[in-house]
Design an enzyme around this catalytic site. Sequence first.
Site: not given
Ligand code: NAD
Length: 481
Positions: A230, A282, A384, A248, A226, A173
């Site tokens: 989450t 990130c 963050e 991650e 993400g 997804k």
């Molecule tokens: P998010 O957690 O809101 O969403 C990430 C994904 O998870 C999306 O596809 C979303 O639809 C899905 N999701 C949301 N709730 C869920 C649930 N309850 N169950 C399953 N899936 C769910 O994050 P975002 O706003 O899309 O991304 C930004 C974040 O990602 C920032 O905190 C950033 O630091 C982090 N990030 C981390 C890395 C890493 O490698 N550590 C890389 C890129 C981004």
Amino acid sequence: MQKLQNYINGELVEPISGRYIDNYDPAIGEVYSLIPDSNEEDVQQAVAAAQAAFEGWSLMPAEQRSRIMLRISALIEDNLDRLAKAESVDNGKPVSLATQVDIPRAAKNFWFYATGLGHYSSQAHAMENAAINYTLRHPLGVVGCISPWNLPLYLFSWKIAPALAAGNCVVAKPSEITPMTAYLLSEICQQAGLPKGVLNIIHGYGHKAGAAIVSHPQVKAISFTGGTKTGEAIAREAAPKFKKLSLELGGKNPNIIFADCNYEQMLETTLRSSFANQGQICLCGSRIFVEKSLYEKFKKDFVARVKDMCIGDPAVDGTHIGAVVSEPHMNKILSYIELAQQEGGTLLTGGKRHQLQGRCANGYFVEPTVVEGLSYDCRVNQEEIFGPVVTIMPFETEEEVLKYANSVQYGLSSTVWTESLNRATRLAQQIEAGIVWVNCWLLRDLRTPFGGVKASGVGREGGFDAMEFFTEPKNVCIKIN
Ligand code: NAD
């Protein structure tokens, strides 16, 4: 208006509910496409298709799997311009960034894991002539890959490629905010001849479609990138079901600058590590610590360079700062800038929504912002922000800066600028982070493990760590008579 579809069992299909979600172009602030609002039923179909495809895919000779993955990689390269434009429209990032970094790296992910297939073999050893021990690595079955919006195709493929290479079938997804290149990937997989059901792509909200993937009993592992919150929710759901998890998560990375650094290289790289992708990587170094003797010079030069950055239409070459990903995200960034001032910070440049003319007049643009005068433990330096906002702060000793660097709940990446090998080595040992860059930033080698400590995540991806994650070892011990 384009309507995207789910990719299930090799076909592009409507969501069962018939409902769609608006997808915005953040540079113009308007809906430009619709994506499936998928629910549990769509996920069930996808998991069933993946399960049915598993035997064929996992038993397919590695060379054949590898050839299909190489075709996907080549097709991503062939479609570079189309994918880069789609990524830029969906996400707001400058098209040049998508062309030079995001899309080539996505192609490389498939290439790397396709060519690395043969290197991942079983291990065997003899036990003092009493027995032969060998360890097989089996694919897990159906796995879930869930990715965020900041590096859409790159992070999506970063998970899918090793999962497929290891012989798993995938239900994936993308973020509901940036679905377009994942949708185009489904077309590419059809063209590449990926067997039906091996990869299934479900679009929709995280709390619905994402949560259904995580909770499905046949999904054996979740690779998630993400936000930390989450990640917590996913861990709560997955732990009692004993699913393998790779998380991650967020970061608040320190960029530590000593007076003996290569100044020009540091300045140019710090500009990138602060504001690339509007600070929405990130790994961006959002807390900049500068040795006191260099602080005033750095401040003057850095702020001057930031003021020279071009905020503009992401579709135009020469734009350094595009749109941030959405209106709510823009408002979150602006509220942190407000908080920075309440916490006693001084804005050295930036601080506002940026107004462009013409087609981008309603886009979500935020000025690159530099704040000084904050304490290391205030909220702006602890939470963050994930936008074009950095804080700068002087320090006097290594001990002091180490305390600042490690003071946050996160531990993803860090950068140290110094010409002293001893100092770099000392700090690299003591910084709490999954990655320490010395005199560089974002220099990546796909063979190396990637991930964070503390609230930045659990587990490692990349290289053969990802292959380990997507396989289960089985030890076989045969007694010799
Ligand atoms: P998010 O957690 O809101 O969403 C990430 C994904 O998870 C999306 O596809 C979303 O639809 C899905 N999701 C949301 N709730 C869920 C649930 N309850 N169950 C399953 N899936 C769910 O994050 P975002 O706003 O899309 O991304 C930004 C974040 O990602 C920032 O905190 C950033 O630091 C982090 N990030 C981390 C890395 C890493 O490698 N550590 C890389 C890129 C981004």
